[in-house]
Motif scaffolding. Structure first.
Motif, PDB file in Angstrom:
ATOM      1  N   ILE A 197       0.691  -1.218  -0.007  1.00 56.34           N
ATOM      2  CA  ILE A 197      -0.052   0.036  -0.068  1.00 56.34           C
ATOM      3  C   ILE A 197       0.713   1.301   0.076  1.00 56.34           C
ATOM      4  O   ILE A 197       1.960   1.119   0.429  1.00 56.34           O
ATOM      5  CB  ILE A 197      -1.020   0.174   1.138  1.00 56.34           C
ATOM      6  N   PRO A 198       0.408   2.372  -0.612  1.00 57.59           N
ATOM      7  CA  PRO A 198       1.187   3.596  -0.445  1.00 57.59           C
ATOM      8  C   PRO A 198       0.725   4.218   1.049  1.00 57.59           C
ATOM      9  O   PRO A 198      -0.460   4.107   1.536  1.00 57.59           O
ATOM     10  CB  PRO A 198       0.365   4.500  -1.476  1.00 57.59           C
ATOM     11  N   VAL A 199       1.746   4.879   1.711  1.00 54.11           N
ATOM     12  CA  VAL A 199       1.455   5.372   2.965  1.00 54.11           C
ATOM     13  C   VAL A 199       2.011   6.759   3.128  1.00 54.11           C
ATOM     14  O   VAL A 199       2.833   7.328   2.577  1.00 54.11           O
ATOM     15  CB  VAL A 199       2.446   4.528   3.789  1.00 54.11           C
ATOM     16  N   PHE A 200       1.169   7.535   3.901  1.00 54.60           N
ATOM     17  CA  PHE A 200       1.285   9.018   3.886  1.00 54.60           C
ATOM     18  C   PHE A 200       1.840   8.955   5.536  1.00 54.60           C
ATOM     19  O   PHE A 200       1.139   8.793   6.540  1.00 54.60           O
ATOM     20  CB  PHE A 200      -0.089   9.778   3.871  1.00 54.60           C
ATOM     21  N   PRO A 201       3.274   9.295   5.782  1.00 60.40           N
ATOM     22  CA  PRO A 201       3.800   9.356   7.062  1.00 60.40           C
ATOM     23  C   PRO A 201       3.543  10.710   7.764  1.00 60.40           C
ATOM     24  O   PRO A 201       3.844  11.625   6.867  1.00 60.40           O
ATOM     25  CB  PRO A 201       5.238   8.960   7.076  1.00 60.40           C
ATOM     26  N   LEU A 202       2.957  10.847   8.755  1.00 56.58           N
ATOM     27  CA  LEU A 202       2.728  12.390   9.201  1.00 56.58           C
ATOM     28  C   LEU A 202       2.809  12.476  10.741  1.00 56.58           C
ATOM     29  O   LEU A 202       2.012  11.660  11.590  1.00 56.58           O
ATOM     30  CB  LEU A 202       1.094  12.971   8.798  1.00 56.58           C
ATOM     31  N   ASN A 203       3.617  13.155  11.161  1.00 57.16           N
ATOM     32  CA  ASN A 203       3.824  13.217  12.565  1.00 57.16           C
ATOM     33  C   ASN A 203       2.837  13.984  13.314  1.00 57.16           C
ATOM     34  O   ASN A 203       2.158  14.754  12.941  1.00 57.16           O
ATOM     35  CB  ASN A 203       5.090  14.075  12.995  1.00 57.16           C
ATOM     36  N   GLY A 204       2.291  13.557  14.344  1.00 61.95           N
ATOM     37  CA  GLY A 204       1.154  14.063  15.192  1.00 61.95           C
ATOM     38  C   GLY A 204      -0.364  13.618  14.876  1.00 61.95           C
ATOM     39  O   GLY A 204      -1.131  14.016  15.522  1.00 61.95           O
ATOM     40  N   VAL A 205      -0.236  12.983  13.865  1.00 58.42           N
ATOM     41  CA  VAL A 205      -1.508  12.421  13.287  1.00 58.42           C
ATOM     42  C   VAL A 205      -1.451  11.154  13.328  1.00 58.42           C
ATOM     43  O   VAL A 205      -0.906  10.458  12.729  1.00 58.42           O
ATOM     44  CB  VAL A 205      -2.051  12.947  11.673  1.00 58.42           C
TER      45      VAL A 205
END
Length: 206
Positions: free
Chosen positions: A9-17
């Motif tokens: 899968i494509p993954v969106f890494p986002l700090n604090g979410v």
């Protein structure tokens, strides 16, 4: 019966979410790499992962959540506004090398069958709900509890875990709690700690 989800899968890494199954996450997409990710996911199966990135690092936490794009709007300025509906948590197995601007991972879902099959037993959450109302009120947070009561049990717990005014590390710990029962116990412990800390500070000031 366990539902089949893609293991690549494509993954969106986002700090604090940090978001959970059966919750909704609105996102304002403007970086080119994530515009590419969202466009590719939307044209394929509408599925993408979210995972919390670690501060000042390219590394990410091992547990994230698969979501489905349930709303998709392109703005004239190039931004894309989406709503992501949580489906199931996953565990990252490894990162997949690609020639894209965004990151892709191999993942598995076997530890989180309960996210879709549900918990077999109802859990007594009366104390958690009572303390959550106190905790939210002390922090000046408004929640429509009447509408909240219409949610099923797992939606209630996941919603509280997502919106509670606690640290990102504590939310990540909740995300990693395997069963709903574990999650309830962990959330109770976290909220009770804050309530007792507030009571202690009030007594100290007096």
């Amino acid at each position: 019966m366990t539902k089949k989800f893609p293991d690549h899968i494509p993954v969106f890494p986002l700090n604090g979410v940090i978001y959970f199954p059966k919750t909704n996450l609105p996102l304002n997409i403007f970086e080119q790499r994530y515009l590419n990710l969202v466009n590719d996911a939307y044209s394929k199966d509408k599925l993408m992962g979210m995972v919390q990135s670690k501060k000042e690092s390219e590394s990410v936490y091992q547990i994230g959540c698969l979501g489905k794009i349930s709303d998709f709007q392109k703005n004239r300025d190039g931004r894309i506004l989406i709503n992501l509906t949580g489906i199931s948590r996953f565990k990252i197995v490894e990162e997949i090398s690609n020639n894209k601007l965004y990151r892709e991972f191999k993942v598995d879902y076997k530890d989180f069958n309960e996210d879709n099959n549900g918990s077999k037993n109802l859990i007594d959450t009366r104390l958690l709900m009572e303390n959550s109302k106190k905790f939210f009120k002390r922090n000046g947070l408004l929640l429509n509890w009447r509408e909240f009561e219409k949610l099923d049990q797992s939606q209630k717990i996941n919603t509280l875990a997502m919106i509670a005014p606690i640290t990102n590390e504590e939310k990540q710990k909740l995300l990693e709690s395997i069963s709903l029962k574990n999650k309830v116990e962990t959330l109770e412990s976290i909220i009770n700690f804050y309530l007792h800390e507030t009571d202690f500070n009030s007594q100290t000031i007096q």
